[in-house]
Design a protein around this motif. Structure first.
Motif, PDB file in Angstrom:
ATOM      1  N   MET A 739       0.969  -1.090   0.038  1.00  0.00           N
ATOM      2  CA  MET A 739       0.226   0.059  -0.033  1.00  0.00           C
ATOM      3  C   MET A 739       0.941   1.402   0.044  1.00  0.00           C
ATOM      4  O   MET A 739       1.419   1.603   1.028  1.00  0.00           O
ATOM      5  CB  MET A 739      -1.094   0.064   1.108  1.00  0.00           C
ATOM      6  N   VAL A 740       1.052   1.823  -1.164  1.00  0.00           N
ATOM      7  CA  VAL A 740       2.171   2.939  -1.382  1.00  0.00           C
ATOM      8  C   VAL A 740       1.576   4.175  -1.813  1.00  0.00           C
ATOM      9  O   VAL A 740       0.321   4.396  -2.349  1.00  0.00           O
ATOM     10  CB  VAL A 740       3.085   2.286  -2.513  1.00  0.00           C
ATOM     11  N   THR A 741       2.312   5.196  -1.630  1.00  0.00           N
ATOM     12  CA  THR A 741       2.060   6.674  -1.958  1.00  0.00           C
ATOM     13  C   THR A 741       2.376   6.742  -3.472  1.00  0.00           C
ATOM     14  O   THR A 741       3.542   6.443  -3.682  1.00  0.00           O
ATOM     15  CB  THR A 741       2.459   7.628  -1.150  1.00  0.00           C
ATOM     16  N   LEU A 742       1.337   7.237  -4.607  1.00  0.00           N
ATOM     17  CA  LEU A 742       1.675   7.744  -5.783  1.00  0.00           C
ATOM     18  C   LEU A 742       2.103   8.993  -5.742  1.00  0.00           C
ATOM     19  O   LEU A 742       1.440   9.907  -5.281  1.00  0.00           O
ATOM     20  CB  LEU A 742       0.578   7.572  -6.467  1.00  0.00           C
ATOM     21  N   LYS A 743       3.484   9.054  -5.788  1.00  0.00           N
ATOM     22  CA  LYS A 743       3.996  10.468  -5.590  1.00  0.00           C
ATOM     23  C   LYS A 743       4.229  11.198  -6.945  1.00  0.00           C
ATOM     24  O   LYS A 743       3.833  12.439  -6.757  1.00  0.00           O
ATOM     25  CB  LYS A 743       5.555  10.132  -5.151  1.00  0.00           C
ATOM     26  N   HIS A 744       4.551  10.604  -8.009  1.00  0.00           N
ATOM     27  CA  HIS A 744       4.409  11.287  -9.201  1.00  0.00           C
ATOM     28  C   HIS A 744       3.429  11.091 -10.279  1.00  0.00           C
ATOM     29  O   HIS A 744       2.426  11.583 -10.300  1.00  0.00           O
ATOM     30  CB  HIS A 744       5.948  11.288  -9.679  1.00  0.00           C
ATOM     31  N   SER A 745       3.962  10.164 -11.217  1.00  0.00           N
ATOM     32  CA  SER A 745       3.206   9.756 -12.139  1.00  0.00           C
ATOM     33  C   SER A 745       2.132   8.673 -11.683  1.00  0.00           C
ATOM     34  O   SER A 745       2.293   8.176 -11.002  1.00  0.00           O
ATOM     35  CB  SER A 745       4.069   9.068 -13.428  1.00  0.00           C
ATOM     36  N   LYS A 746       0.893   8.953 -12.349  1.00  0.00           N
ATOM     37  CA  LYS A 746      -0.120   7.932 -12.121  1.00  0.00           C
ATOM     38  C   LYS A 746      -0.202   6.664 -13.048  1.00  0.00           C
ATOM     39  O   LYS A 746      -0.991   5.942 -13.015  1.00  0.00           O
ATOM     40  CB  LYS A 746      -1.389   8.561 -12.216  1.00  0.00           C
ATOM     41  N   ALA A 747       0.925   6.826 -13.983  1.00  0.00           N
ATOM     42  CA  ALA A 747       0.694   5.925 -15.091  1.00  0.00           C
ATOM     43  C   ALA A 747       2.000   5.011 -14.960  1.00  0.00           C
ATOM     44  O   ALA A 747       1.876   3.921 -15.524  1.00  0.00           O
ATOM     45  CB  ALA A 747       0.809   6.547 -16.658  1.00  0.00           C
ATOM     46  N   ARG A 748       3.163   5.427 -14.352  1.00  0.00           N
ATOM     47  CA  ARG A 748       4.182   4.539 -14.183  1.00  0.00           C
ATOM     48  C   ARG A 748       4.724   4.383 -12.631  1.00  0.00           C
ATOM     49  O   ARG A 748       4.612   5.551 -12.052  1.00  0.00           O
ATOM     50  CB  ARG A 748       5.320   4.924 -15.316  1.00  0.00           C
TER      51      ARG A 748
END
Length: 894
Positions: A739-748
């Motif tokens: 369960m991680v934080t999406l920090k930058h890109s939502k696609a990669r």
């Protein structure tokens, strides 16, 4: 004392011990290790001292600060009543790390000095006593564990002193040294005191009791009196330690289960000779073949059957695996429990060297050769054992060399050449063993752990925010290992714990119910995690971290360490009627099993059923004004609020298929097969993720195609590891969840693949928005819990409950908790499957949570009984001695 100071051998042993410490360890960094020393032995000792300074209590019940709040006897093994640690309480100006280093070096050196003094009383040449003491000092485990696993050897000064006490008891009838030294040994390391007392019993039997063995009628009285008297002294020592032993035993029984597979392996090898228990291992006796030769010679070359008692018993205990299983309390078979027998083995070696004479007849020469031939054969039979397979030929050569040196020693009186050779061999083996294992702690890593800036950050937080919350430290995998038990301030509370004993409900929740990632090798390491749902759920309001976590905003710090705050983290204690039943919760799959706990509290179905039953009409409802009393009517009568749970949305999670020099990824029917030569970072493709999504959940099964090696996969900064099947504490983590934080890109998203060959199957991925997945309405009522609400083993605070419902905490459940609501005991039960909870009604209440460690009260009574017996013995002794000096008529004699 003057004689002791004038003996040059004492100074040589002390100086030699310090030289060995520098040569083997300190020149590479500090006198500590990067395994359990930095994560357990120093931090637990520091915690015990901090807690004493805060509460003034020498006999605590609970460690609120560690693992969410657990029975303090879960960590009693690490020195709760260790006399050396207790002495550090008088030195608040000395950092605990420095104190542990200094006391460990002192303990190592003084053990050799006391052992030498013991041998000097055995009517042997001083040269043999000194040579044997040098061999004892250079035995593999003694120095190695003085900076690695302290409890394996830190009792040794007390054990050596107990041997002197045994001599005093049988010769002069003085019991004080024996009783106090055994008591000190138990308080220092109760786990190894079992082996220590077994060694004392063997010594007493073979050195004294056997000569009063009742072969004749007149000897019966002396035998039984001396035997029961000696056993009584050991029992008295156990009684004195009741305050530690009884609650520690209760904790171990509750918090540690035996593994059946290990037990099975032990039973299958009941009669197998185990070479590594005696020779060349820091996890055994750790001596040369001379020690084994001396034990065998003590049996086959004994002139009388009484002389073979000690060596025969030692051979049986050391070489039958069943005893390893028994001395380990039935948990597993580990050779570490035989380290307490080291002084006895060295004593037998000294006796062997002292009794060696030049044989003239063929029969005598054959008898002298026989021990060497037997040991040679035993080494040969063990040549395929994994522990000696690589160097068994060297051990054989060393055995042959010992025979040659024995012949030289017989024909040319002078130095005990086999002893001298053993010391030289052990010196070089010790140097290589300590260096090759590479557990020494570098100054750089030690200084990184001691960073004062972190303490300054925490001090500022505590000054500004006086409520009750948790603060976790999150760094690299290495830093999380080092800080797993570390609190920088007694006001800091953490979720992590690494201990041999633990709260089983909390561990089960973390590993299997909630499904946290497992980044570390050891299955007992309950490490800190950057899982945003877990941190919020556990009331971790602040994190001291190197990277941001979703839901937490940076309030102060630099690029290396910064403080992040989540003002919407769950209170440690709150009241709510936003609940679901356990059966409904257990039907949820990942990741809903995690996100649902941010929206609803979980209560047992039985309590939920009673709640619904009593909520139909006020006229039909039972009187629950005293709802906190232990009665059927103690469950609140409010209707449970039900609403649809917010869930994460499925998405595609695709790994790139590639075939390069260092990595090969191949698509399979239900996953991927990967060959990775060295750690490689790749980018996975995500689809169907909304622009507002800031959380990613991933779940898949893992099959390690090289099961005797570790493998790991890291997504963003979150790691899961599957340890080798041969690892002592294999974690069996075959299902990786993230369960991680999406920090930058939502696609990669970044993925680091660890070295190995493995398959991943049944990959599932989900995205969601943290703000949508948590509900502040869950926390309907909560007290403004302050740090001052925690007083010793009790938390007391007032709460204004808005609606009838449940009292929910994030304190791991233990049946030894008591919850008082307005002074009346409430019925406690598990909430959220693993935590302390109770029913509560609308209105203002004073809630008190207190903990009583099981067995502690009875243990204190037993200890007080032991003290009274000891004092009574001294009074009787003083009266007897005074009567001897008085006229007979005064003492009542005619």
């Amino acid at each position: 004392m003057k004689k002791l100071c004038k003996d040059k051998a004492v100074w040589i042993l002390a100086a030699g011990g310090m030289l060995l410490c520098w040569l083997f360890v300190i020149q590479y960094g500090v006198f500590g290790s990067k395994v359990d020393w930095i994560s357990q032995h120093t931090v637990f000792a520091d915690y015990f001292r901090q807690r004493f300074y805060e509460t003034g209590s020498l006999f605590p019940d609970i460690a609120w600060n560690l693992g969410g709040g657990q029975n303090i006897y879960n960590i009693a093994y690490y020195g709760l009543f260790n006399p050396v640690i207790l002495f550090s309480y008088l030195l608040p100006f000395v950092k605990m790390d420095a104190f542990i280093m200094g006391s460990s070096i002192f303990s190592f050196c003084i053990s050799a000095v006391i052992f030498y003094q013991w041998l000097k009383g055995k009517d042997m040449p001083k040269s043999i006593c000194f040579g044997t003491a040098c061999m004892f000092e250079m035995a593999a485990p003694l120095l190695y564990h003085s900076y690695n696993q302290l409890m394996f050897v830190n009792y040794m000064p007390f054990l050596c002193l107990a041997f002197i006490g045994a001599d005093r008891y049988f010769i002069k009838k003085e019991r004080k040294i024996l009783v106090l030294s055994v008591t000190g040994m138990i308080f220092t390391s109760f786990y190894f005191s079992i082996g220590g007392m077994a060694a004392l019993c063997i010594y007493a039997s073979g050195e004294y009791l056997i000569y009063d063995f009742p072969l004749k009628a007149e000897a019966k009285g002396r035998f039984w009196k001396a035997g029961f008297g000696f056993a009584g002294n050991l029992i008295l020592s156990v009684l004195l330690c009741g305050v530690l032993l009884l609650p520690a035993a209760a904790s171990l029984l509750a918090g540690r289960q035996r593994e059946g597979s290990r037990a099975g392996n032990t039973v299958r090898g009941l009669l197998r000779f185990v070479l590594k228990r005696v020779l060349y291992s820091p996890y055994g006796i750790g001596l040369t073949s001379l020690a084994l030769i001396a034990l065998v010679a003590g049996v086959v070359c004994a002139k009388t059957w009484r002389e073979m008692v000690i060596p025969l018993l030692l051979l049986v205990i050391l070489n039958v695996p069943a005893f390893g299983y028994l001395l380990n309390g039935g948990l597993y078979e580990k050779d570490k429990v035989f380290i307490p027998f080291l002084p006895l083995v060295c004593l037998q070696t000294a006796k062997y060297m002292n009794s060696s004479t030049y044989g003239t007849s063929s029969k005598e020469k054959i008898r002298e050769l026989l021990p060497y031939a037997i040991v040679f054969f035993l080494i040969w039979t063990e040549r395929d054992a994994s522990t000696v397979k690589q160097y068994w030929m060297l051990i054989l050569a060393e055995c042959c060399a010992m025979y040659v040196l024995y012949l030289v020693h017989q024909r040319f009186p002078g130095p005990a050449w086999p002893l001298l050779a053993s010391c030289v061999i052990l010196f070089f083996y010790g140097w290589e063993c300590n260096k090759s294992r590479d557990y020494m702690l570098s100054e750089e890593r030690y200084e990184a752990v001691q960073a004062e800036k972190k303490s300054i950050y925490l001090e500022q937080i505590f000054e500004e925010d006086a409520s009750l919350y948790r603060i976790d430290q999150l760094g690299t995998g290495q830093e999380n290992h080092d800080n797993i038990n570390r609190i920088l301030d007694i006001r800091q509370n953490i979720t992590s714990l690494y201990s041999s004993s633990y709260n089983p409900a909390y561990r089960e929740f973390r590993n299997h119910i909630f499904g946290l990632n497992e980044p570390l090798r050891n299955d007992m390491m309950q490490a800190a995690t950057d899982n945003p749902c877990f941190l919020t759920f556990m009331g971790v309001k602040y994190i001291l971290a190197k990277n941001p976590v979703q839901g937490y905003s940076k309030i102060e710090g630099t690029d290396s360490w910064a403080i992040y705050c989540n003002p919407l983290a769950a209170p440690v204690l709150y009241a709510t009627n936003q609940v679901i039943g356990e059966s409904e919760y257990f039907d949820l799959s990942f990741p809903d099993n995690q996100t649902s706990l941010l929206q609803r509290a979980v209560v047992p179905d039985t309590y939920l059923a009673r709640t619904e039953l009593t909520s139909g009409s006020d006229s039909a409802a039972p009187d629950v004004k005293n709802n906190h009393i232990k009665e059927e009517a103690s469950i609140p009568k409010s209707r449970v609020r039900q609403a649809k749970l917010s869930v994460m949305k499925p998405c595609e999670f695709v790994l790139p298929q590639t075939e390069e020099e260092n990595i090969k990824i191949q698509k399979t029917e239900n996953g991927y097969e990967l060959w990775v030569k060295k750690e490689t970072e790749i980018m996975a493709e995500l689809t169907k993720a909304a622009s507002a999504d800031n959380l990613l959940a991933v779940d898949f099964s893992v099959e390690n195609l090289r099961p005797r090696k570790d493998m790991y996969i890291q997504i963003e900064e979150q790691t899961n590891r599957l340890t080798s099947v041969s690892s002592e504490y294999a974690n069996h983590n075959t299902n990786f969840t993230y369960m991680v934080t999406l920090k930058h890109s939502k696609a990669r998203i970044s993925i680091k693949l660890g070295q190995g060959k493995y398959r991943i199957r049944d990959v599932r991925a989900y995205t969601g928005n943290m703000d949508e997945l948590k509900s502040t309405a869950l926390y309907q009522s909560w007290p403004e819990l302050g740090q001052k609400a925690v007083q010793g083993d009790t938390i007391t605070e007032k709460i204004d409950v808005k609606e009838d419902g449940f009292l929910i905490t994030s304190i791991p459940f233990d049946e030894n908790f008591t919850v008082l609501i307005d002074g009346k005991e409430a019925d406690i039960f598990k909430v959220n499957t693993a935590f302390l909870g109770a029913g509560i009604t609308q209105g203002q209440h004073e809630v008190t949570i207190l903990y009583q460690a099981p067995g502690k009260r009875l243990g204190m009574v037993i200890s007080l009984t032991g003290i009274l017996i000891l004092l009574l013995q001294q009074v009787v002794k003083l009266k007897a001695s005074s009567c001897e000096k008085m006229p007979l008529f005064i003492c009542g004699h005619r």
